[in-house]
Enzyme design. Structure first.
Site, PDB file in Angstrom:
ATOM      1  N   SER A 264      20.180 -71.294 129.220  1.00 52.19           N
ATOM      2  CA  SER A 264      21.614 -71.536 129.276  1.00 52.19           C
ATOM      3  C   SER A 264      22.058 -72.427 128.107  1.00 52.19           C
ATOM      4  O   SER A 264      22.024 -72.000 126.956  1.00 52.19           O
ATOM      5  CB  SER A 264      21.966 -72.142 130.637  1.00 52.19           C
ATOM      6  N   ASP A 378      24.229 -61.908 135.791  1.00 55.70           N
ATOM      7  CA  ASP A 378      24.585 -63.290 135.444  1.00 55.70           C
ATOM      8  C   ASP A 378      26.078 -63.348 135.129  1.00 55.70           C
ATOM      9  O   ASP A 378      26.554 -62.700 134.196  1.00 55.70           O
ATOM     10  CB  ASP A 378      23.758 -63.716 134.230  1.00 55.70           C
ATOM     11  N   HIS A 409      21.518 -65.608 136.774  1.00 53.11           N
ATOM     12  CA  HIS A 409      21.379 -66.635 135.737  1.00 53.11           C
ATOM     13  C   HIS A 409      20.037 -67.357 135.811  1.00 53.11           C
ATOM     14  O   HIS A 409      19.567 -67.899 134.820  1.00 53.11           O
ATOM     15  CB  HIS A 409      22.522 -67.651 135.883  1.00 53.11           C
TER      16      HIS A 409
END
Length: 447
Positions: A264, A378, A409
């Protein structure tokens, strides 16, 4: 639903300029009591003016109701501790919910008003919380763990090195967190879901060492955010580089085969990390963002508002507020660098540091091999970001791309329309992902 979410961040920061008060515990406990009673109008009166403007009773209700939806009904307050950080006074109350304990951290100003509020997973265990279960692909007999320390001095971080058993020089991976106050396992909402632990144990089962560590914002939360001039360098980059350097000096590690996996925000910062340390063997972008953080937050909240098929007037008003805040972030100037105001949990310096940063441009200068992975379910970092990486790196023959139709995610599987409820279900990083990463690293090792 709590709409202000920055990747895995569950936090509201809006610090007043001066914090100092002697009788704060009773005020903090009274405030939490009001939250438990859902008397949000009364709770709002405890806020300093700048917090009240950004978190009125209606938004505070959304925050609290979201926490209850995720962690179960609030049961009671337990432990409390106080801390002085520079001119700040912080009161941390352990809130016991049905499925987890949360640290409810409050800062109070010279007038006894709350200038900062944030919720993070507590280190105090909850007896009703689900516990981590070892997935089938992990082979505990094939690896061992030991505790290390990443970095030195005031920001030293507890860390765990997972080493395959046996002799020889093993390739290794450093795991770099996403946004928020993450622990070394990147424990996410459901305390049984630990994607970094899955990665560490899964890769070590296949002969790859893994180093993971507490994030600085987790280990030193109130002390860290008391500095209103921090950037991603202090939050993430410095510690990732220290972790790489630690591995280079660790017996049993192949110092020429050290990789960095960034999840991320960590993936977003891979180009910055690679620019500084050109000896890193390769990079894994694990659902890496490509857009400015204020834009990501707005996109996520728009997605949440549309989950029921329509945007209500209240939701639209909230989105309009978020647009205004995003526009304010984009209008920040160098003269604002020392401002004490926080935006989505970070100071002006944080956004000014990233203002001219484009990971899609910066990544082109990296010469190391890269593996870009993305879950197609995601909604936090989306397939648009994945396509952005592909477009930027299409001429690089040493870059591999793969997306997974059923993964979110956290690279855990799910069904139906992707939504935050996915994260409440006990799950594990997909075995396919573990295999793909290990095969990519071991194939590179043979070259």
């Amino acid at each position: 639903m709590f709409k202000i979410i920055l990747f895995s961040l569950i936090a509201i920061f809006s610090f007043s300029t001066i914090f100092a008060q002697t009788d704060n515990v009773s005020k903090a406990r009274a405030f939490v009591d009001l939250l438990a009673k859902k008397d949000f109008s009364a709770a709002e009166t405890y806020f300093a003016d700048e917090v009240k403007a950004n978190l009125p009773a209606v938004k505070l209700a959304e925050v609290w109701n979201s926490l209850v939806a995720q962690f179960g009904n609030f049961k009671r307050q337990t432990d409390v501790k106080t801390e002085k950080v520079k001119d700040f006074e912080v009161v941390v109350i352990v809130g016991e919910f049905e499925r987890a304990n949360l640290d409810i951290s409050l800062t109070l100003d010279k007038n006894g008003k709350i200038g900062g509020l944030f919720f993070t997973p507590s280190q105090t265990p909850n007896q009703n919380a689900e516990t981590y279960k070892v997935p089938e692909y992990i082979k505990p007999d094939l690896f061992q763990e030991r505790e290390l320390t990443v970095g030195t001095g005031e920001w030293a971080l507890p860390a765990t090195l997972t080493m395959p058993k046996g002799s020889g020089k093993f390739p290794a991976v450093v795991l770099v967190h996403g946004s928020g106050a993450n622990d070394r396992d990147e424990t996410h909402l459901n305390p049984a879901n630990k994607p970094f632990k899955d990665l560490a144990w899964g890769l070590a089962s296949k002969g790859i060492a893994v180093l993971r560590y507490e994030k600085r914002t987790k280990q030193y939360g109130s002390k860290f955010v008391a500095d209103n001039k921090f950037t991603v360098k202090e939050e993430t980059i410095d510690d990732s580089l220290s972790a790489v350097e630690l591995l280079r000096k660790t017996e049993g590690i192949d110092s020429k085969k050290i990789y960095v996996l960034g999840h991320s925000l960590g993936g977003y910062l891979i180009p910055r990390i690679g620019e500084i340390d050109k000896q890193i063997a390769g990079f894994i972008v694990f659902a890496g963002a490509t857009q400015h953080l204020e834009d990501v937050i707005l996109q996520q909240n728009t997605y949440f508002a549309m989950l029921d098929g329509a945007i209500s007037k209240a939701e639209q008003a909230e989105l309009d507020n978020l647009k205004q805040l995003a526009a304010k972030i984009k209008s920040l100037k160098e003269t604002d660098r020392n401002s004490s105001e926080f935006y989505f949990g970070a100071p002006a310096s944080y956004y000014l540091d990233l203002k001219n940063y484009n990971p899609l441009t910066a990544v082109k200068s990296l010469k190391q091999p890269m593996l870009i992975l993305q879950g197609e379910r995601d909604y936090q970092v989306t397939m648009t970001d994945f396509q952005n990486w592909k477009n930027a790196l299409k001429d690089k023959p040493n870059v591999t791309f793969k997306s997974y139709p059923l993964l979110n995610h956290l690279f855990m599987s799910g069904e139906d329309v992707p939504n935050p409820a996915d994260y409440k279900k006990t799950n594990h990083v997909s075995a396919e992902v573990i295999n793909d990463i290990s095969n990519w690293i071991l194939k590179a090792k043979k070259k």
